[in-house]
Write an enzyme that holds these catalytic residues in place. Structure first.
Site, mmCIF file in Angstrom:
data_model
loop_
_atom_site.group_PDB
_atom_site.id
_atom_site.type_symbol
_atom_site.label_atom_id
_atom_site.label_comp_id
_atom_site.label_asym_id
_atom_site.label_seq_id
_atom_site.Cartn_x
_atom_site.Cartn_y
_atom_site.Cartn_z
ATOM 1 N N TYR A 55 45.510 40.128 36.202
ATOM 2 C CA TYR A 55 45.622 38.689 36.510
ATOM 3 C C TYR A 55 44.818 38.352 37.754
ATOM 4 C CZ TYR A 55 49.174 38.697 32.945
ATOM 5 O OH TYR A 55 49.821 38.855 31.755
ATOM 6 N N HIS A 56 43.583 38.844 37.770
ATOM 7 C CA HIS A 56 42.684 38.478 38.847
ATOM 8 C C HIS A 56 41.245 38.727 38.416
ATOM 9 C CE1 HIS A 56 43.432 42.831 39.782
ATOM 10 N NE2 HIS A 56 42.121 42.798 39.827
ATOM 11 N N SER A 57 40.349 38.217 39.233
ATOM 12 C CA SER A 57 38.920 38.495 39.096
ATOM 13 C C SER A 57 38.463 39.038 40.443
ATOM 14 C CB SER A 57 38.212 37.187 38.754
ATOM 15 O OG SER A 57 36.851 37.271 39.070
#
Ligand code: TYD
Length: 139
Positions: A55-57
């Site tokens: 749930y991130h970049s």
């Protein structure tokens, strides 16, 4: 999808001198088998069932994900399209470059996810808010 691709790693299965199998060996050398200098290695183990991670970049970080045991699903998105990749082969890597949103889920019991990374840990390289991520990729 730009900045996401599978890497076929080497899979050495040389038998002994009687022809009996000795198992698989996968070597990984920076800039040869993965397209960056490896500055950091980490791994995920014992992830409970029904648990998702990621749930991130990342703004700049490049990574290669390798499932060393079991199977794991990775959802990747560039903000326009998304793909789900199943990792189950220890001789296959998933390259994820900058500005790709990722979610890891469906970790099978006993699965192990190895991650090779191009930089040391740096929280300021993360984008953890999906709306902020979309704003950044749509700029
Ligand atoms: P995070 O990258 O958010 O994990 P995931 O994407 O798998 O959910 O990291 C979880 C925690 O671990 C967070 O507090 C930061 C810390 N961490 C480090 O200290 N060093 C590292 O190299 C990584 C990847 C995480």
């Amino acid at each position: 999808m730009k900045n996401v691709r599978k890497l076929q790693l080497r899979d050495i299965v040389d038998p002994d001198n009687l022809g009996r199998p000795r198992g698989h060996l996968t070597p990984i050398e920076e800039l040869t088998d993965v397209p960056f200098d490896i500055k950091r290695v980490y791994y995920l183990t014992r992830v409970p069932e029904n648990t998702s991670r990621g749930y991130h970049s990342h703004k700049k970080l490049e990574q290669v994900l390798i499932c060393l045991n079991g199977n794991i699903k990775i959802k990747v998105s560039d903000g326009k399209t998304e793909d789900v990749v199943v990792l189950s082969d220890p001789a296959e890597g998933l390259y994820i470059g900058p500005m790709i949103w990722r979610e890891m889920f469906d970790f099978s019991p006993g699965s192990v996810l190895l991650v090779l990374a191009s930089e040391h840990y740096d929280e300021s390289d993360y984008i953890r808010d999906y709306d902020e991520y979309l704003r950044c990729v749509q700029e």
